[in-house]
Design a protein around this motif. Structure first.
Motif, PDB file in Angstrom:
ATOM      1  N   LEU A  41      64.131  32.915  46.126  1.00 17.14           N
ATOM      2  CA  LEU A  41      64.117  34.222  46.773  1.00 17.14           C
ATOM      3  C   LEU A  41      65.463  34.894  46.553  1.00 17.14           C
ATOM      4  CD1 LEU A  41      62.349  33.307  50.126  1.00 17.14           C
ATOM      5  CD2 LEU A  41      61.340  34.263  48.055  1.00 17.14           C
ATOM      6  N   VAL A  42      65.411  36.156  46.139  1.00 14.78           N
ATOM      7  CA  VAL A  42      66.622  36.908  45.813  1.00 14.78           C
ATOM      8  C   VAL A  42      66.596  38.238  46.554  1.00 14.78           C
ATOM      9  CG1 VAL A  42      67.961  37.939  43.932  1.00 14.78           C
ATOM     10  CG2 VAL A  42      66.642  35.862  43.520  1.00 14.78           C
ATOM     11  N   ARG A  43      67.713  38.602  47.141  1.00 19.53           N
ATOM     12  CA  ARG A  43      67.832  39.910  47.808  1.00 19.53           C
ATOM     13  C   ARG A  43      67.869  41.023  46.750  1.00 19.53           C
ATOM     14  NH1 ARG A  43      67.518  39.402  52.934  1.00 19.53           N
ATOM     15  NH2 ARG A  43      68.627  37.780  54.022  1.00 19.53           N
ATOM     16  N   PRO A  44      67.453  42.230  47.111  1.00 20.34           N
ATOM     17  CA  PRO A  44      67.472  43.341  46.158  1.00 20.34           C
ATOM     18  C   PRO A  44      68.874  43.568  45.581  1.00 20.34           C
ATOM     19  CG  PRO A  44      66.289  43.964  48.147  1.00 20.34           C
ATOM     20  CD  PRO A  44      66.927  42.640  48.417  1.00 20.34           C
ATOM     21  N   ALA A  45      68.898  43.866  44.305  1.00 24.44           N
ATOM     22  CA  ALA A  45      70.133  44.187  43.571  1.00 24.44           C
ATOM     23  C   ALA A  45      71.108  43.017  43.529  1.00 24.44           C
ATOM     24  CB  ALA A  45      70.807  45.428  44.150  1.00 24.44           C
ATOM     25  N   LYS A  46      70.585  41.794  43.569  1.00 27.67           N
ATOM     26  CA  LYS A  46      71.412  40.592  43.433  1.00 27.67           C
ATOM     27  C   LYS A  46      70.971  39.831  42.189  1.00 27.67           C
ATOM     28  CE  LYS A  46      73.697  41.105  47.263  1.00 27.67           C
ATOM     29  NZ  LYS A  46      75.096  41.414  47.280  1.00 27.67           N
ATOM     30  N   LYS A  47      71.819  38.905  41.757  1.00 27.24           N
ATOM     31  CA  LYS A  47      71.511  38.079  40.594  1.00 27.24           C
ATOM     32  C   LYS A  47      70.806  36.801  41.053  1.00 27.24           C
ATOM     33  CE  LYS A  47      75.768  39.625  38.436  1.00 27.24           C
ATOM     34  NZ  LYS A  47      77.094  39.225  37.968  1.00 27.24           N
ATOM     35  N   VAL A  48      69.989  36.242  40.162  1.00 28.97           N
ATOM     36  CA  VAL A  48      69.318  34.979  40.450  1.00 28.97           C
ATOM     37  C   VAL A  48      70.162  33.843  39.881  1.00 28.97           C
ATOM     38  CG1 VAL A  48      67.890  35.061  38.367  1.00 28.97           C
ATOM     39  CG2 VAL A  48      67.148  33.698  40.307  1.00 28.97           C
ATOM     40  N   GLU A  49      70.229  32.760  40.628  1.00 31.28           N
ATOM     41  CA  GLU A  49      70.892  31.562  40.122  1.00 31.28           C
ATOM     42  C   GLU A  49      69.828  30.732  39.406  1.00 31.28           C
ATOM     43  OE1 GLU A  49      73.197  27.650  41.813  1.00 31.28           O
ATOM     44  OE2 GLU A  49      73.411  29.533  42.900  1.00 31.28           O
ATOM     45  N   LEU A  50      70.014  30.575  38.111  1.00 30.73           N
ATOM     46  CA  LEU A  50      69.024  29.858  37.307  1.00 30.73           C
ATOM     47  C   LEU A  50      69.101  28.356  37.564  1.00 30.73           C
ATOM     48  CD1 LEU A  50      69.398  31.760  33.922  1.00 30.73           C
ATOM     49  CD2 LEU A  50      67.647  32.071  35.670  1.00 30.73           C
ATOM     50  N   ASN A 108      59.288  38.982  29.869  1.00 30.80           N
ATOM     51  CA  ASN A 108      58.516  39.908  29.020  1.00 30.80           C
ATOM     52  C   ASN A 108      58.963  39.834  27.561  1.00 30.80           C
ATOM     53  OD1 ASN A 108      57.201  40.812  31.367  1.00 30.80           O
ATOM     54  ND2 ASN A 108      58.801  42.322  31.729  1.00 30.80           N
ATOM     55  N   ASP A 109      59.103  38.645  27.038  1.00 29.70           N
ATOM     56  CA  ASP A 109      59.481  38.388  25.639  1.00 29.70           C
ATOM     57  C   ASP A 109      60.904  38.819  25.290  1.00 29.70           C
ATOM     58  OD1 ASP A 109      56.999  37.217  24.992  1.00 29.70           O
ATOM     59  OD2 ASP A 109      56.112  39.201  24.725  1.00 29.70           O
ATOM     60  N   ASN A 110      61.712  39.124  26.297  1.00 29.03           N
ATOM     61  CA  ASN A 110      63.116  39.480  26.073  1.00 29.03           C
ATOM     62  C   ASN A 110      64.002  38.427  26.738  1.00 29.03           C
ATOM     63  OD1 ASN A 110      62.622  42.044  24.782  1.00 29.03           O
ATOM     64  ND2 ASN A 110      62.018  42.786  26.795  1.00 29.03           N
ATOM     65  N   TYR A 111      65.075  38.052  26.052  1.00 24.26           N
ATOM     66  CA  TYR A 111      66.001  37.075  26.602  1.00 24.26           C
ATOM     67  C   TYR A 111      66.502  37.572  27.958  1.00 24.26           C
ATOM     68  CZ  TYR A 111      69.921  33.887  27.094  1.00 24.26           C
ATOM     69  OH  TYR A 111      70.785  32.950  27.579  1.00 24.26           O
ATOM     70  N   PHE A 112      66.513  36.677  28.957  1.00 25.87           N
ATOM     71  CA  PHE A 112      66.935  37.062  30.301  1.00 25.87           C
ATOM     72  C   PHE A 112      68.434  36.853  30.460  1.00 25.87           C
ATOM     73  CE2 PHE A 112      67.713  36.226  34.808  1.00 25.87           C
ATOM     74  CZ  PHE A 112      67.184  37.384  35.351  1.00 25.87           C
ATOM     75  N   ASP A 113      69.138  37.921  30.729  1.00 30.31           N
ATOM     76  CA  ASP A 113      70.583  37.893  30.949  1.00 30.31           C
ATOM     77  C   ASP A 113      70.846  37.511  32.406  1.00 30.31           C
ATOM     78  OD1 ASP A 113      73.283  38.371  31.247  1.00 30.31           O
ATOM     79  OD2 ASP A 113      73.227  40.397  30.445  1.00 30.31           O
ATOM     80  N   VAL A 114      71.684  36.511  32.643  1.00 33.75           N
ATOM     81  CA  VAL A 114      71.962  36.040  34.009  1.00 33.75           C
ATOM     82  C   VAL A 114      72.639  37.105  34.863  1.00 33.75           C
ATOM     83  CG1 VAL A 114      72.046  33.597  33.411  1.00 33.75           C
ATOM     84  CG2 VAL A 114      74.133  34.962  33.337  1.00 33.75           C
ATOM     85  N   ASP A 115      73.161  38.156  34.262  1.00 33.32           N
ATOM     86  CA  ASP A 115      73.798  39.236  35.015  1.00 33.32           C
ATOM     87  C   ASP A 115      72.806  40.320  35.438  1.00 33.32           C
ATOM     88  OD1 ASP A 115      76.378  38.149  35.008  1.00 33.32           O
ATOM     89  OD2 ASP A 115      76.759  38.939  33.002  1.00 33.32           O
ATOM     90  N   THR A 116      71.527  40.112  35.143  1.00 31.92           N
ATOM     91  CA  THR A 116      70.498  41.078  35.512  1.00 31.92           C
ATOM     92  C   THR A 116      70.315  41.107  37.025  1.00 31.92           C
ATOM     93  OG1 THR A 116      69.332  40.699  33.431  1.00 31.92           O
ATOM     94  CG2 THR A 116      68.063  41.683  35.218  1.00 31.92           C
ATOM     95  N   LEU A 117      70.305  42.303  37.597  1.00 34.53           N
ATOM     96  CA  LEU A 117      70.048  42.468  39.023  1.00 34.53           C
ATOM     97  C   LEU A 117      68.540  42.520  39.250  1.00 34.53           C
ATOM     98  CD1 LEU A 117      72.764  45.132  39.892  1.00 34.53           C
ATOM     99  CD2 LEU A 117      72.938  42.637  39.962  1.00 34.53           C
ATOM    100  N   ILE A 118      68.090  41.899  40.320  1.00 31.49           N
ATOM    101  CA  ILE A 118      66.655  41.755  40.595  1.00 31.49           C
ATOM    102  C   ILE A 118      66.183  42.868  41.529  1.00 31.49           C
ATOM    103  CG2 ILE A 118      64.867  40.205  41.472  1.00 31.49           C
ATOM    104  CD1 ILE A 118      66.339  39.220  38.913  1.00 31.49           C
TER     105      ILE A 118
END
Length: 97
Positions: free
Chosen positions: A47-56, A73-83
């Motif tokens: 569970l991730v709060r809005p506009a936060k990053k996910v810990e993989l 969606n077939d694109n590499y997921f950047d760990v700096d992406t905000l959810i």
């Protein structure tokens, strides 16, 4: 109290209530990040709060394959992406030859 002041007071009170409701929703909202490992081990939903990053989670292991990363969606997921929504990250594998 005249009608103009009464209307202004009620209007401001309604705006404050609406703002507080929006803030309450924003700060209590969470998004689900799930992980599809395509046959490797299972990971729990995060569970991730809005506009936060996910810990993989740790990289998954699958016999006969090399883990190439998490994809959205077939694109590499950047760990700096905000959810900002529920997402599922899919593991990409390369077969060992």
């Amino acid at each position: 109290m005249n009608k103009a002041y009464k209307f202004t007071y009620i209007f401001l009170l309604c705006m404050v209530i609406i703002l507080l409701a929006i803030l309450l929703i924003w700060f209590t909202k969470t998004y689900k990040v799930s992980f599809d490992t395509d046959g490797a081990q299972n990971y729990e939903i995060v569970l991730v709060r809005p506009a936060k990053k996910v810990e993989l989670p740790p990289d998954p292991v699958k016999e006969g394959y090399i883990f190439e990363g998490w994809y959205l969606n077939d694109n590499y997921f950047d760990v700096d992406t905000l959810i900002f929504e529920d997402i599922t990250l899919k593991a990409k594998w390369k077969k060992v030859t």
